[in-house]
Design an enzyme around this catalytic site. Structure first.
Site, PDB file in Angstrom:
ATOM      1  N   GLU A   1       6.060 -25.399  -1.865  1.00 48.97           N
ATOM      2  CA  GLU A   1       5.432 -26.290  -2.831  1.00 48.97           C
ATOM      3  C   GLU A   1       5.697 -25.656  -4.194  1.00 48.97           C
ATOM      4  OE1 GLU A   1       3.835 -27.325  -5.550  1.00 48.97           O
ATOM      5  OE2 GLU A   1       1.737 -27.195  -4.923  1.00 48.97           O
TER       6      GLU A   1
ATOM      7  N   GLN B   1      -6.011 -21.454  -5.524  1.00 53.81           N
ATOM      8  CA  GLN B   1      -5.466 -21.917  -4.251  1.00 53.81           C
ATOM      9  C   GLN B   1      -6.309 -23.069  -3.703  1.00 53.81           C
ATOM     10  OE1 GLN B   1      -2.627 -20.861  -2.922  1.00 53.81           O
ATOM     11  NE2 GLN B   1      -2.290 -19.316  -4.509  1.00 53.81           N
TER      12      GLN B   1
ATOM     13  N   GLY C   1       6.837 -18.958  -1.935  1.00 56.70           N
ATOM     14  CA  GLY C   1       5.631 -19.096  -2.744  1.00 56.70           C
ATOM     15  C   GLY C   1       4.486 -19.558  -1.862  1.00 56.70           C
TER      16      GLY C   1
ATOM     17  N   GLU D   1       5.329 -14.341  -0.705  1.00 56.11           N
ATOM     18  CA  GLU D   1       4.301 -14.523  -1.717  1.00 56.11           C
ATOM     19  C   GLU D   1       4.176 -13.250  -2.546  1.00 56.11           C
ATOM     20  OE1 GLU D   1       1.819 -15.575  -4.356  1.00 56.11           O
ATOM     21  OE2 GLU D   1       2.519 -17.084  -2.935  1.00 56.11           O
TER      22      GLU D   1
ATOM     23  N   GLU E   1       6.616 -24.422 -14.714  1.00 51.50           N
ATOM     24  CA  GLU E   1       6.467 -23.153 -14.002  1.00 51.50           C
ATOM     25  C   GLU E   1       7.776 -22.634 -13.400  1.00 51.50           C
ATOM     26  OE1 GLU E   1       1.752 -23.064 -12.781  1.00 51.50           O
ATOM     27  OE2 GLU E   1       3.177 -23.768 -11.273  1.00 51.50           O
TER      28      GLU E   1
ATOM     29  N   GLU F   1      13.408 -13.346  -4.999  1.00 52.16           N
ATOM     30  CA  GLU F   1      14.565 -12.805  -5.714  1.00 52.16           C
ATOM     31  C   GLU F   1      14.658 -11.284  -5.627  1.00 52.16           C
ATOM     32  OE1 GLU F   1      13.206 -16.582  -7.877  1.00 52.16           O
ATOM     33  OE2 GLU F   1      12.227 -14.740  -7.135  1.00 52.16           O
TER      34      GLU F   1
ATOM     35  N   ARG G   1      -1.593 -34.243  -1.984  1.00 43.52           N
ATOM     36  CA  ARG G   1      -0.628 -33.152  -1.842  1.00 43.52           C
ATOM     37  C   ARG G   1      -0.660 -32.568  -0.437  1.00 43.52           C
ATOM     38  NH1 ARG G   1      -1.550 -27.750  -1.548  1.00 43.52           N
ATOM     39  NH2 ARG G   1       0.000 -26.280  -2.382  1.00 43.52           N
TER      40      ARG G   1
ATOM     41  N   SER H   1      13.172 -20.577  -7.672  1.00 42.52           N
ATOM     42  CA  SER H   1      13.006 -19.681  -6.521  1.00 42.52           C
ATOM     43  C   SER H   1      13.310 -20.408  -5.213  1.00 42.52           C
ATOM     44  CB  SER H   1      11.574 -19.125  -6.491  1.00 42.52           C
ATOM     45  OG  SER H   1      11.341 -18.304  -7.614  1.00 42.52           O
TER      46      SER H   1
END
Length: 457
Positions: free
Chosen positions: A143, A41, A75, A97, A152, A126, A50, A157
């Site tokens: 992100e 992280q 996420g 998350e 990925e 989901e 970013r 999602s």
């Protein structure tokens, strides 16, 4: 924008969610274990490009998008986008998350500035049980980006959240992403990769013949995308002909994400050897305004070789055999992207080098593929597995003392373009004083800005 109908029965909605969830459940354990660690992280948070881009995109749209609205962070990770959304005036944020970092995020969300305004949903978006917690929201932030935008497969999602939880007319940040592909000349990297494979050509390694491994090693190395920054001076085509594939997050479907082709048509600026295909992506944050009379603010970010470096860097896809091209020719072909079971994509490309007039007569992909079959010596193909990344950090930026010239990268301009450089380098010349020595001439500095002098941050 595609949405689940608000009048759909709860039973049918649950069935749809269960079907989509089956597709992600079996491929996630190591992925979520990785992102549960704060060191990873931190790596993303310390990416200034970013994090600052997301901060600006969210906070500058406080009045137009976030103020008083319900938001979802898909996420959420460390929760940084959720905190930005609260700073921008969101009424409440649902931070979704699925990794173990969710427990740490719950503690962060208890701070006075956020208490009671962030609900941490510790499961996948989901997951059918998520629907019992999350209402329809006005804005979704995420992100979901990997190497070359789609690695990925987290964008799926993001789109799932759009289809199941975003109200009609709601906003998504980011709003779109664009994959960029360009031809590359990089003899050093190509030679280094072949040298690694040649290790397996040894006939007597401690009296063992390793040669039977060579073909497998060669295939393995040349099917692995090389992640790392590279010099923009290694790009061979005109900037205008860079291949682009736009993914509009407001409208793209799951099927369009999982299986797509990118047509390639590069107008070659230099004569040289094409060793591979370079790739990067751009992001756009251009949300609709959710407040009448308050315009939304748009912002953009690039991960390309001309832009400041990010933790995504760029990728290079090496050809098994270089392709010789001349300036003025056109390299055409197709890049196919197909999902795999490794949260990533299988990629394969076919390209052919054509003269400009020959290219002008080819007006369909079918005609191009037929031409490839009849001229195999001018064709190159490649297959790469986006999850099998190797890393190369040898590039440290362009020298500041003198502009890099294309020939240093074994790229050669046409003679007329080379000679034209002299006529554009100097805008004016001061009169020469006849009393000065003959070898001393005063001139004005060129006003031309050379991109090669800009050093990567």
């Amino acid at each position: 924008m595609s949405h689940a109908s608000p009048t759909s029965s709860e039973g049918s909605k649950k069935q749809r969610m269960e079907r989509d969830d089956e597709d992600v459940m079996h491929r996630d354990p190591s992925y979520f274990q990785y992102y549960s660690q704060l060191q990873h992280q931190q790596n993303m948070l310390q990416d200034y490009v970013r994090t600052s881009t997301y901060h600006s995109a969210i906070t500058q749209n406080s009045a137009s998008v976030f103020n008083g609205q319900l938001a979802m962070d898909v996420g959420a990770g460390s929760g940084i986008l959720s905190f930005f959304a609260i700073q921008a005036g969101a009424r409440h944020v649902y931070a979704v998350e699925a990794s173990g970092v969710a427990e740490k995020l719950r503690k962060m969300a208890q701070q006075p500035a956020y208490a009671g305004r962030i609900t941490v949903v510790g499961r996948k978006v989901e997951d059918p049980q998520a629907a019992a917690i999350i209402p329809q929201v006005d804005v979704i932030v995420s992100e979901p980006i990997g190497v070359l935008l789609v690695h990925e497969r987290m964008i799926e999602s993001f789109i799932y959240a759009r289809d199941h939880f975003l109200r009609p007319g709601g906003a998504m940040l980011p709003s779109s992403g664009t994959i960029q592909l360009a031809p590359l000349s990089d003899a050093a990297l190509w030679n280094e990769t072949l040298t690694k494979a040649r290790f397996w050509q040894q006939r007597s390694f401690y009296n063992v013949d390793l040669n039977p491994y060579f073909e497998a090693a060669f295939d393995e190395l040349f099917s692995a995308p090389v992640v790392g920054c590279f010099s923009p001076n290694t790009l061979m085509a005109t900037e205008e002909s860079t291949a682009q594939h736009i993914v509009d997050f407001a409208t793209v479907t799951m099927d369009q994400l999982r299986n797509f082709d990118i047509p390639l048509q590069w107008n070659m600026r230099f004569t040289g050897l094409m060793h591979g295909i370079a790739g990067w992506f751009d992001l756009a944050f251009a949300p609709p305004s959710l407040q009448s009379g308050v315009p939304a603010v748009s912002s953009y970010m690039s991960t390309g070789p001309h832009a400041p470096a990010t933790h995504w860097q760029q990728i290079r896809l090496l050809l098994r055999q270089p392709l010789a091209v001349n300036a003025g020719q056109v390299v055409r072909g197709i890049m196919r992207m197909r999902i795999n079971d490794h949260r990533s994509y299988d990629m394969d490309a076919e390209i052919i080098c054509l003269d400009a007039d020959e290219s002008a007569r080819v007006n369909s992909m079918a005609a191009l593929l037929a031409l490839m079959k009849s001229h195999p010596t001018r064709v190159r193909s490649g297959k790469w597995y986006l999850q099998e990344q190797i890393y190369n950090y040898s590039y440290t930026g362009e020298p500041l003392d003198q502009p890099a010239k294309p020939e240093t990268a074994n790229l050669y301009l046409p003679v007329n373009a080379l000679l034209a450089e002299s006529s554009t380098q100097v805008t004016s010349v001061a009169p020469v004083d006849p009393n000065l020595p003959t070898d001393f001439v005063i001139g004005t500095k060129s006003q031309t800005t050379n991109q090669d002098q800009i050093m990567r941050q």
